[in-house]
Every structure is written in C-alpha cells, then in structure tokens.
Enzyme design. Structure first.
Site, PDB file in Angstrom:
ATOM      1  N   GLU A 101       0.843  -1.201   0.000  1.00 56.92           N
ATOM      2  CA  GLU A 101       0.000   0.000   0.000  1.00 56.92           C
ATOM      3  C   GLU A 101       0.875   1.247   0.000  1.00 56.92           C
ATOM      4  O   GLU A 101       2.111   1.153   0.072  1.00 56.92           O
ATOM      5  CB  GLU A 101      -0.854   0.026   1.276  1.00 56.92           C
ATOM      6  CG  GLU A 101      -2.225  -0.577   1.115  1.00 56.92           C
ATOM      7  CD  GLU A 101      -3.178   0.342   0.379  1.00 56.92           C
ATOM      8  OE1 GLU A 101      -2.768   1.431  -0.063  1.00 56.92           O
ATOM      9  OE2 GLU A 101      -4.348  -0.040   0.238  1.00 56.92           O
ATOM     10  N   ASN A 128      -5.461   4.139   7.360  1.00 56.82           N
ATOM     11  CA  ASN A 128      -5.319   3.498   6.046  1.00 56.82           C
ATOM     12  C   ASN A 128      -4.668   4.532   5.122  1.00 56.82           C
ATOM     13  O   ASN A 128      -3.672   5.140   5.487  1.00 56.82           O
ATOM     14  CB  ASN A 128      -6.697   2.972   5.588  1.00 56.82           C
ATOM     15  CG  ASN A 128      -6.563   1.962   4.474  1.00 56.82           C
ATOM     16  OD1 ASN A 128      -5.712   1.075   4.548  1.00 56.82           O
ATOM     17  ND2 ASN A 128      -7.379   2.072   3.449  1.00 56.82           N
ATOM     18  N   GLU A 168     -11.076  -5.196  10.430  1.00 57.14           N
ATOM     19  CA  GLU A 168     -11.417  -5.908   9.196  1.00 57.14           C
ATOM     20  C   GLU A 168     -11.329  -7.417   9.486  1.00 57.14           C
ATOM     21  O   GLU A 168     -10.275  -7.899   9.867  1.00 57.14           O
ATOM     22  CB  GLU A 168     -10.373  -5.495   8.149  1.00 57.14           C
ATOM     23  CG  GLU A 168     -10.712  -5.786   6.728  1.00 57.14           C
ATOM     24  CD  GLU A 168      -9.645  -5.227   5.777  1.00 57.14           C
ATOM     25  OE1 GLU A 168      -8.466  -5.167   6.143  1.00 57.14           O
ATOM     26  OE2 GLU A 168     -10.015  -4.891   4.635  1.00 57.14           O
ATOM     27  N   ASP A 218      -9.926   1.671  -4.572  1.00 55.00           N
ATOM     28  CA  ASP A 218      -8.922   1.739  -3.512  1.00 55.00           C
ATOM     29  C   ASP A 218      -8.087   3.013  -3.671  1.00 55.00           C
ATOM     30  O   ASP A 218      -8.654   4.100  -3.741  1.00 55.00           O
ATOM     31  CB  ASP A 218      -8.095   0.431  -3.530  1.00 55.00           C
ATOM     32  CG  ASP A 218      -7.456   0.145  -2.189  1.00 55.00           C
ATOM     33  OD1 ASP A 218      -6.893   1.066  -1.596  1.00 55.00           O
ATOM     34  OD2 ASP A 218      -7.500  -1.009  -1.739  1.00 55.00           O
TER      35      ASP A 218
END
Ligand code: BGC
Ligand code: CA
Length: 309
Positions: free
Chosen positions: A15, A110, A128, A213
C-alpha cells in the site's frame, strides 16, 4: 505498448506508494507486516525497515529533512528517522493519536497523502475480519496541522482510501471503498475546508465489480483508480463520469497507484496477497507484488512531501 513488470519483494498488504522524484526512488508499505520499503529502479535494490507498535499504512518524506518520514502506526501519526538501509528505524516519534475518546481503539489508519501545499490527509477504518469486510462507518478522514494535530473532516467512513487534488487545487477527490464510487469535494486550499460532496464516478453504473482503492491524478485531470479484487487500475474522467481505459495487472488485490519514473510517465501499482485461496495463489504467482507499468500514454505530477513545523 503497455508493459507490466513486477518489482521488488512481495507483500501481504502492499500500500501507500510514494514516488520521491528528487531521489528517483519508490517508497511503499506492507500494512500487515508493519514494514516500509524503499525501491530504487536504477539498481533494482529494495531495502526495508520494520516498525514496532502496529500496522503502518503510509510513508511520506518530511520536506527538507533528510532520513525523516511521516508514517502511521495503528492510530498514531509519527515521524520515523531511517537511513534507508537499516532493518530498524533509529527513531519513531509519535506526533498524535486519533479517535482516542469515542471507543474506536480498534481503528487503524489506512490511505493518506500530502495535498499540494504539503498538508497531510489520512483516513481510518474499523477492524477488518477479512479483506474489505469491516465494521462499517467507524472511520474518519483527518487533515493534520504542521505540528501533527488532527482535524476531523469527514465521519462515518468505512474504508478510507484514495485521495487526489486537481491541479487548480479547487477540487479534492476521495474514495470510501464501500461507497463503490469516487467522490469529489470543493476544496479551499487556504483554510483546508471541504464542501459540496458528490459522486463523480460510480463503479456499479460502470459495471466494475471491485472495490475502489488508492488513486492518483494525471496532468489531463483524469483519475487512475486501483480496483481491489479487480486486478486492474482504471483511468476515469471525473468531469464526465466516464471510464476511459484499463491497465490489467496479474494480482487481483490491486491497492494503489502513483506516477513515477524520470519523466513521471510510468505507473507504480501496489497490490496485496491477503487471505487469497491456494488456487488463487497458484493462478496469480505475482499476487502481492508491486508493478512498474510503462507505455500508458499519460503523465503525473511530482508528489508532495509533508511540511512539518
Ligand atoms: C485496505 C485494506 C482493504 C482494502 C479494500 C485497502 O486500502 O488497506 O485493508 O482490504 O483497501 O479495498
Ligand atoms: Ca488504499
């Protein structure tokens, strides 16, 4: 011709790609391994550092400070001092912690990014149970003052994801993955306020069966959006709401995308290999890799470092 090449080492939840244009290196994280990686395309060398204390969801150099990076650790915003080589940071200083009071201790940061003025924006999400299955509406979107103090801009977010700003700095684009859309706000660059929230690209109406995303913007004002569970990045025009083109990658959990390379005309796309089945792993041996893509026929802007006081 579009060409896709896997780079560096694989991740569980790759990420937060950040292309450092001055240094010509890519930084990215593996959220679930709590690592920050540095990849140099010229030498193809990847180094990484492991951070203690929780998942690390973003990494952005601090403007004007050698070896200093803004990172998140769980619900904390921190500055990490790292020489780019060692397997442990020399220092991690916590600047602030979000969502302390209202029983959201299980949240984690995030996606996040610096806006064109160097002001950091980052969002959170609830726990999650498996990829994209979360306690809904537990997250928020924050911006941070230059001493790291958070300001809440949006509440009730499920999975805080992509951020991008138009070149005239009048519009901020934003993704909550579970809204299955790209949204826009009017953006006041001076005050940092956002208003007039609206949908500019709808995944369902465009028959895209995936979670939006991370994203980035090109010099023509089009958005490049990573499609988690879609194995692709799409280029969309937020002014017309139209899908323009698609770049496929051999990894279904596509998480984020930035422009990089000497001419800012290459894409770096991160992905995940998070709870994929044995069959999926066999089918996608490059699941979890980061990809370098050339020949997409578009260019991005240099990314902004975080400005701290
Ligand atoms: C998050 C993942 C999540 C995915 C779903 C990513 O940004 O880091 O935890 O599964 O978005 O779209
Ligand atoms: Ca993301």
């Amino acid at each position: 011709m579009v060409s896709v090449e896997p780079i560096g080492n694989t991740t569980i939840l790759g990420e937060g790609p950040h292309w450092d244009h001055k240094e010509q290196v890519l930084y990215f994280v593996d959220i679930l391994k709590s690592t920050v990686a540095k990849y140099e395309p010229l030498t193809k060398i990847q180094t990484s550092v492991t951070v203690d204390g929780g998942p690390v969801s973003l990494v952005i150099p601090v403007e004007g400070k050698k070896d200093q990076f803004v990172i998140t650790v769980g619900r904390n915003l921190a500055v990490m001092t790292w020489d780019g080589k060692s397997s442990k940071p020399s220092k991690v200083d916590i600047l602030s912690t979000v969502d302390d009071e209202d029983g959201k201790q299980e949240n984690r940061f995030n996606d996040g990014k610096a806006d064109p003025t160097g002001r950091l924006w980052a969002g959170t999400m609830g726990p999650e149970s498996k990829p994209a299955v979360v306690d809904k509406h537990k997250g928020s979107l924050f911006s941070f003052s230059n001493d790291g103090k958070p300001r809440t801009l949006v509440k009730d977010i499920s999975i805080a994801n992509g951020l991008a700003w138009s070149s005239d700095m009048k519009t901020m684009y934003y993704i909550d993955s579970l809204n299955f859309s790209v949204e826009a706000f009017d953006f006041n660059v001076q005050s940092g306020e956002i208003s007039n929230r609206r949908v500019v690209f709808d995944f369902k109406k465009n028959h895209i069966d995936a979670f939006p995303d991370g994203m980035t913007i090109d010099t023509e004002g089009n958005l490049w959006v990573a499609c988690f569970n879609g194995g692709q990045v799409i280029r969309v025009d937020p002014r017309s709401g139209k899908l323009l083109s698609t770049v496929k990658v051999p990894s279904p959990q596509t998480t984020s995308v930035v422009f990089g390379g000497p001419n800012l005309d290459e894409l770096y796309i991160t992905s995940a290999n998070n709870s994929l089945s044995h069959e999926e792993r066999k089918k996608y041996p490059y699941a979890g890799y980061t990809f370098r893509v050339t020949g997409v026929g578009a260019k991005g802007y240099p990314m902004t470092n975080v400005h701290l006081a």
